[in-house]
Design a protein around this motif. Sequence first.
Motif, mmCIF file in Angstrom:
data_model
loop_
_atom_site.group_PDB
_atom_site.id
_atom_site.type_symbol
_atom_site.label_atom_id
_atom_site.label_comp_id
_atom_site.label_asym_id
_atom_site.label_seq_id
_atom_site.Cartn_x
_atom_site.Cartn_y
_atom_site.Cartn_z
ATOM 1 N N PHE A 39 34.341 36.954 31.577
ATOM 2 C CA PHE A 39 35.291 37.825 32.271
ATOM 3 C C PHE A 39 36.144 37.019 33.243
ATOM 4 N N LEU A 40 35.513 36.150 34.013
ATOM 5 C CA LEU A 40 36.232 35.344 35.002
ATOM 6 C C LEU A 40 37.218 34.376 34.340
ATOM 7 N N LYS A 41 36.826 33.811 33.228
ATOM 8 C CA LYS A 41 37.689 32.834 32.560
ATOM 9 C C LYS A 41 38.908 33.486 31.912
ATOM 10 N N ASP A 42 38.893 34.806 31.794
ATOM 11 C CA ASP A 42 40.049 35.518 31.250
ATOM 12 C C ASP A 42 41.084 35.871 32.316
ATOM 13 N N PHE A 43 40.803 35.547 33.583
ATOM 14 C CA PHE A 43 41.821 35.739 34.612
ATOM 15 C C PHE A 43 42.978 34.761 34.383
ATOM 16 N N ASP A 44 44.154 35.165 34.830
ATOM 17 C CA ASP A 44 45.353 34.338 34.727
ATOM 18 C C ASP A 44 45.659 33.782 36.116
ATOM 19 N N VAL A 45 45.640 32.464 36.265
ATOM 20 C CA VAL A 45 45.847 31.844 37.575
ATOM 21 C C VAL A 45 47.231 32.171 38.128
ATOM 22 N N ASP A 46 48.252 32.160 37.286
ATOM 23 C CA ASP A 46 49.594 32.475 37.774
ATOM 24 C C ASP A 46 49.661 33.894 38.329
ATOM 25 N N GLN A 79 43.934 39.895 47.339
ATOM 26 C CA GLN A 79 42.533 40.251 47.141
ATOM 27 C C GLN A 79 42.000 39.764 45.800
ATOM 28 N N THR A 80 42.865 39.666 44.779
ATOM 29 C CA THR A 80 42.379 39.264 43.460
ATOM 30 C C THR A 80 41.980 37.795 43.442
ATOM 31 N N ALA A 81 42.673 36.955 44.197
ATOM 32 C CA ALA A 81 42.244 35.562 44.327
ATOM 33 C C ALA A 81 40.873 35.508 44.988
ATOM 34 N N GLY A 82 40.660 36.353 45.999
ATOM 35 C CA GLY A 82 39.338 36.432 46.620
ATOM 36 C C GLY A 82 38.290 36.888 45.635
ATOM 37 N N GLU A 83 38.628 37.885 44.819
ATOM 38 C CA GLU A 83 37.699 38.375 43.795
ATOM 39 C C GLU A 83 37.277 37.255 42.862
ATOM 40 N N PHE A 84 38.260 36.537 42.326
ATOM 41 C CA PHE A 84 37.952 35.473 41.378
ATOM 42 C C PHE A 84 37.086 34.396 42.015
ATOM 43 N N LEU A 85 37.415 33.991 43.228
ATOM 44 C CA LEU A 85 36.642 32.936 43.873
ATOM 45 C C LEU A 85 35.225 33.382 44.189
ATOM 46 N N MET A 86 35.030 34.655 44.528
ATOM 47 C CA MET A 86 33.664 35.155 44.738
ATOM 48 C C MET A 86 32.824 34.991 43.478
ATOM 49 N N GLU A 98 33.466 23.525 33.045
ATOM 50 C CA GLU A 98 34.680 22.755 33.306
ATOM 51 C C GLU A 98 35.901 23.641 33.475
ATOM 52 N N THR A 99 36.024 24.655 32.614
ATOM 53 C CA THR A 99 37.186 25.543 32.687
ATOM 54 C C THR A 99 37.180 26.332 33.992
ATOM 55 N N LEU A 100 36.034 26.892 34.340
ATOM 56 C CA LEU A 100 35.940 27.690 35.557
ATOM 57 C C LEU A 100 36.184 26.823 36.794
ATOM 58 N N ARG A 101 35.643 25.629 36.801
ATOM 59 C CA ARG A 101 35.849 24.714 37.928
ATOM 60 C C ARG A 101 37.344 24.391 38.086
ATOM 61 N N GLU A 346 30.445 44.585 28.503
ATOM 62 C CA GLU A 346 30.534 43.285 27.839
ATOM 63 C C GLU A 346 31.255 42.305 28.766
ATOM 64 N N SER A 347 32.277 41.627 28.277
ATOM 65 C CA SER A 347 33.019 40.703 29.151
ATOM 66 C C SER A 347 34.374 41.274 29.531
ATOM 67 N N ARG A 348 34.518 42.600 29.360
ATOM 68 C CA ARG A 348 35.834 43.222 29.575
ATOM 69 C C ARG A 348 36.040 43.730 30.993
ATOM 70 N N GLY A 349 34.971 44.034 31.718
ATOM 71 C CA GLY A 349 35.176 44.547 33.062
ATOM 72 C C GLY A 349 33.974 45.281 33.595
#
Length: 569
Positions: A39-46, A79-86, A98-101, A346-349
Amino acid sequence: MGGCGMEKYRAPYRLQAPMGGVRLTGGRYKRVFENNVRFLKDFDVDRMLYWYRVHKGVDAPGVPYAGDAGHFENNLKGQTAGEFLMGAGTALLWEEDETLRHMVREVLAGMEACRDDDGFIIPIPREQFFTREYPNYTRAWITFGLLDAGYAGETRAFELARDMTDVFNKSDVLPYVKDLNLGFQGILANTRMYDAPNGAPEDIRIAIDAYQETWWLEQLIRGDHRAIYEHPGNHPHSTLLTTLEGYLDLYRATGEELYLHAVKRALGMYEDKWQHVGGGINMCEFDRYWPGCNWLDPSHNYNELCSTNFWVLLNQRMHRLEPDDAHYVDEMENSLYNVLFASQVESRGYHYLNFLQRTKDYRYLDRATCCASLGTRLAGLLPQFLYAYTDDSVYVDMYASSEAELPNGVSLSVTSGLPESGRVRVAVTKAEKPFTLRLRMPRWACSDGRSYYETHENVTAGAVFEKEFPFDFRVKRYTGGEEIKGKERYAVEYGPLLFAAMGAPNPLTVRFNPAAPSAWFTPVKQMMPGGSVLRLKLKGDRMHEYRAYMDIHDEPFDVYPIVEAPAEE
């Protein structure tokens, strides 16, 4: 580092929680953990950095996350950047990816590049900081995310969190910050910062001066439930549970018994009148509540995943302060299985509200919410909840297939069939010296419903302990605001799991004798693509079956169906 001119903790934890060295090797815990990483790896950094770049005035490719009318990211920017980093920070404590890092480093670099010169790191004009939930909710989420990234090895994140906290600690908003939108929840940003390697005494002083409501603590100690559902702040909310996390941190820092007494009394009040079967919290916001209302219909707000996060982490704090009371871990386990695991699709949410009737909340489709944020953090922390330790002892708190290398020189290997079966094996693979091993006997496996720790002294490498925890049925009669005159409604639990009757319309009607559930239900293990699941077949009923609540997502069900007397016993 000292706190408030004293040693950092006047009432330190008696148990340590691992911050690495635990690896999940199979079973439901591993499945939830891995789904969370995907789920986390499906976030879009931009997209996460969109408002940061807009704030800085540089090119902002992509679009911001905007589920549910865009409230969480577009009205609470950052807040979404905070969510992802948590979520990513806690997940990286246990397994390198490696991808998550790389994504964590990209987000941190983008946030730092776009922050204000004084360290203010919320992507809004400074004059907006006084509005909405920015000084409390958004500041807390970003602080939590930065700290979790710091603990995962990105130490610059500690400095970013420190800089933002220093700005806040001198902010003009302090005289009225607790009176702003959900103001009471901001306390935890300060107390968690104090816990960090670069925490400062000022963090505790500001938490006390800006947030403490002594009258509210005293109201809790009196056992007055109005403290829970009629708090006169912006509006009552289960977020008050995270305020209790902050007050327990203040107890650790200061040793002031007022905080501990209030938290313990509040825990009992929640368990007595505000906790649903399965561990969810029947208190949210923007609804009518009273002690024991126990809403079921999805037209009401209840069983919010955020509440479960606060509940689990509050009970974890109490377990570390009072190690031999296994009840705190019972509460954690119940809420993990029957709310966190049940909320993950699953990995959707993650389901936002985990309804007990009709269908679960559709908002797992929105990945940028408060509940998705805390769901990712709680799922990332799963390995930490399995074990606790001191210099000369180890507590096996929850049984999930795993391997642990603990800082006290003890290594363990656990194989577990839970939650589908009660067979557990604990093997000591390394021990630098004899130690005391405490194995939790969960309340659902104890005939009197009271859990305890089975203690083994002078344990050495090579020791093996095998358990077969008995599964039994428990039924709970419904009481609350949706009682039906002349009818009785019952929920069914088997082993550690809550079950639900499948089908529609709601409420369903089924037939069995609630005084003898074992005569009417037959457990059946079924293999599914993700692994084995439990079903309960109902005697004489070819129209209904019961499924574990955590395995239901997009079809009708009823945790509390109407139960009528069977035609024949």
